[in-house]
Design a protein around this motif. Structure first.
Motif, mmCIF file in Angstrom:
data_model
loop_
_atom_site.group_PDB
_atom_site.id
_atom_site.type_symbol
_atom_site.label_atom_id
_atom_site.label_comp_id
_atom_site.label_asym_id
_atom_site.label_seq_id
_atom_site.Cartn_x
_atom_site.Cartn_y
_atom_site.Cartn_z
ATOM 1 N N CYS A 61 -21.682 -24.612 20.755
ATOM 2 C CA CYS A 61 -20.896 -24.752 19.556
ATOM 3 C C CYS A 61 -21.072 -25.783 18.636
ATOM 4 O O CYS A 61 -21.046 -26.927 19.127
ATOM 5 C CB CYS A 61 -19.493 -24.545 19.774
ATOM 6 N N THR A 62 -21.481 -25.775 17.227
ATOM 7 C CA THR A 62 -21.643 -26.966 16.716
ATOM 8 C C THR A 62 -20.565 -27.722 16.072
ATOM 9 O O THR A 62 -20.596 -28.784 15.366
ATOM 10 C CB THR A 62 -22.691 -26.489 15.450
ATOM 11 N N CYS A 70 -15.582 -23.015 18.279
ATOM 12 C CA CYS A 70 -14.635 -22.700 16.817
ATOM 13 C C CYS A 70 -14.857 -21.364 16.383
ATOM 14 O O CYS A 70 -13.884 -20.980 15.623
ATOM 15 C CB CYS A 70 -15.703 -23.717 15.706
ATOM 16 N N MET A 71 -15.728 -20.605 17.055
ATOM 17 C CA MET A 71 -15.603 -19.096 16.717
ATOM 18 C C MET A 71 -16.106 -18.990 15.437
ATOM 19 O O MET A 71 -15.885 -17.618 14.837
ATOM 20 C CB MET A 71 -14.302 -18.360 16.803
ATOM 21 N N CYS A 73 -19.098 -20.816 13.618
ATOM 22 C CA CYS A 73 -20.348 -21.460 13.493
ATOM 23 C C CYS A 73 -21.422 -20.250 14.020
ATOM 24 O O CYS A 73 -21.094 -19.295 14.399
ATOM 25 C CB CYS A 73 -20.709 -22.654 14.270
ATOM 26 N N CYS A 76 -21.333 -19.454 17.549
ATOM 27 C CA CYS A 76 -20.105 -18.683 18.238
ATOM 28 C C CYS A 76 -20.176 -17.224 17.633
ATOM 29 O O CYS A 76 -20.166 -16.235 18.427
ATOM 30 C CB CYS A 76 -18.909 -19.270 17.621
HETATM 31 ZN ZN LIG Z 1 -18.691 -22.465 16.766
#
Ligand SMILES: [Zn+2]
Length: 486
Positions: A61-62, A70-71, A73, A76
């Motif tokens: 995840c960035t 983060c759900m 990016c 995700c």
């Molecule tokens: Zn993410």
């Protein structure tokens, strides 16, 4: 989509239990200190694969927050939509061969396309062949910088030491009753399902710390938006909690009416193993509450110990009712608290079939811890104490034959025997329930199971279930049978 998949956690925050593992993995990501290979081990349904998926996503995840994905990016969302080719999930159960692993090694040399790390999640890794393990070992010895492995297994003892020593290992524990209860209550609220307290306790207890089993049982028990204990009793043949505590207390007090209770369980075709499971849990909790070591606890421990042995034996017994009746007779015969602490001396030699059966079933080397009385004398006293019951109770007791109400039969196929066999190879309440709710018939070599609900159909159609159904058929000497679920 099944509720289990629907409520599969997508980030660390929604992952149930496993606090220590969760915190350690998140910290490793936040500190950028992840290693090349991880091994997740623990019982089924404890969140190993879900954790592996979340971890794989979070590493890449960035925009993670303290290690939580983060759900939002590309990584995700791409993973969510199944578009991310850099996180590769392999089920070792169906890819056991060395060629599969060689292929992985070859592909692993290439850089990931969209992520920082290429991640291989190998589920049920203990299923790999010896050659495959050797190939895997080679890459674990010198993994490319951009590759990480997450291996998951329920059977750690089958994974070679050489593999284990190259992985950071995490031991997943069964979920606590509190965790399971909380998750089920959450799902019930989200799905607008009314569930009563007794049912919630029942599912929590039965699933034994495996959340996946808990959720699938929960799903199966929903009828018109409700889960009621009355319905569970009816479909699963479980017995009311009140009945269980009364029975247990009577047994501790050597009350002979417990024998009649077993006879009535038998005639109403209740699941006797479930019943005694609950009795064991009740007495176990009772002994756990004791603050002093008195006479009471000696008696309770003896009852608990004898029942526990009986319960274990019953799993392999050709007639579970008989085994449990013998266990109860053993407890009743051991001492009578209303008259004296010593067994009544023998007057009549034991002759009934039931006593013979007890001798076969339980070798006379076993001694109850309460008294020093010789075993033979105890068995004789057993007869003295219970002879009235044998004389006046159900005719089936007298005749010495195994009393059993006729099971529901379809043609000459013993449906109930089949269900019992299934339970013996795979003790999963959801499957038993699906079978009980279905029409089962055998025509030649074709077994047809007509499931009445979609959920029952899905759970029986599942390849794992099919495998166990075949095993169960073999165990009752039905071979070369093809199973059709409709
Ligand atoms: Zn993410």
């Amino acid at each position: 989509m099944s509720l289990y998949l629907k409520y599969r956690p997508q980030d660390f925050e929604s992952l149930v239990g496993q606090g220590f593992i969760k915190d350690t993995l998140k910290k490793a990501i936040a500190d950028k200190k992840t290693v090349g290979a991880y091994l997740f081990t623990g019982p089924r349904g404890t969140g190993k694969t879900s954790t592996a998926r979340i971890f794989a996503k979070a590493i890449n995840c960035t925009n993670n927050t303290d290690g939580n994905p983060c759900m939002k990016c590309d990584v995700c969302t791409g993973f969510h939509e199944n578009k991310l080719i850099d996180i590769i999930e392999i089920d070792a159960a169906s890819h056991t061969g060395v060629d599969n692993i060689r292929e992985i090694i070859e592909k692993a040399q290439f850089q990931p396309t969209k992520t920082q790390y290429k991640i291989y999640i190998i589920d049920e890794v203990h299923m790999l062949s010896k050659g495959a393990f050797n190939a895997l070992l080679k890459i674990l010895e010198e993994p490319p910088e951009h590759v990480k492995f997450i291996l998951a297994t329920t059977e750690i003892h089958k994974v070679p030491e050489t593999i284990l020593s190259r992985c950071q290992r995490y031991d997943f524990r069964n979920h606590t009753a509190e965790d399971t209860r909380a998750r089920l209550s959450y799902i019930a609220a989200e799905e607008s399902v009314n569930i009563d307290g007794e049912s919630l306790e029942y599912i929590t207890k039965t699933s034994n710390g495996g959340l996946r089993d808990a959720i699938s049982l929960f799903e199966q028990l929903i009828v018109d938006g409700n889960i009621s204990y009355a319905h569970i009793e009816e479909t699963l043949g479980v017995s009311k909690q009140e009945h269980i505590s009364q029975f247990a207390d009577k047994l501790i007090a050597s009350d002979e009416s417990t024998l009649k209770d077993i006879a009535s369980l038998e005639s109403s075709w209740k699941d006797i193993q479930l019943f005694f499971h609950d009795v064991l849990i009740y007495i176990g909790a009772k002994t756990g509450e004791q603050l002093t070591i008195g006479k009471d606890i000696q008696r309770e421990l003896f009852v608990l110990d004898t029942l526990h042995d009986t319960y274990t034996k019953a799993k392999h017994s050709f007639d579970q009712y008989l085994t449990f009746r013998i266990g109860v007779l053993k407890i009743l015969s051991s001492y009578n608290p209303t008259t004296s602490a010593q067994p009544v001396p023998a007057k009549i030699a034991p002759t009934t079939q039931a006593l013979k059966a007890e001798k076969i079933e339980a070798p006379t080397t076993e001694k109850p811890p309460v008294e020093e009385t010789p075993v033979v004398e105890q068995e004789e006293s057993l007869f003295t104490e219970v002879q009235d019951i044998f004389a006046t109770d159900e005719p089936a007791f007298e005749s010495g034959e195994t009393p059993k109400p006729s099971p529901p039969q379809t043609g000459d196929f013993d449906t109930e025997g089949f269900i019992t066999a299934v339970k013996a190879v795979w003790a999963k309440a959801a499957i038993t329930m699906s079978l009980r709710g279905s029409d089962i018939s055998l025509d030649g070599n074709n077994l047809t199971i007509k499931a009445k609900t979609k959920v029952a159909f899905a759970s029986l159609e599942n390849p794992e279930a099919q495998e166990f159904l075949h095993k169960a058929l073999q165990s009752i000497n039905k071979t070369d049978i093809s199973i059709k679920i409709s």
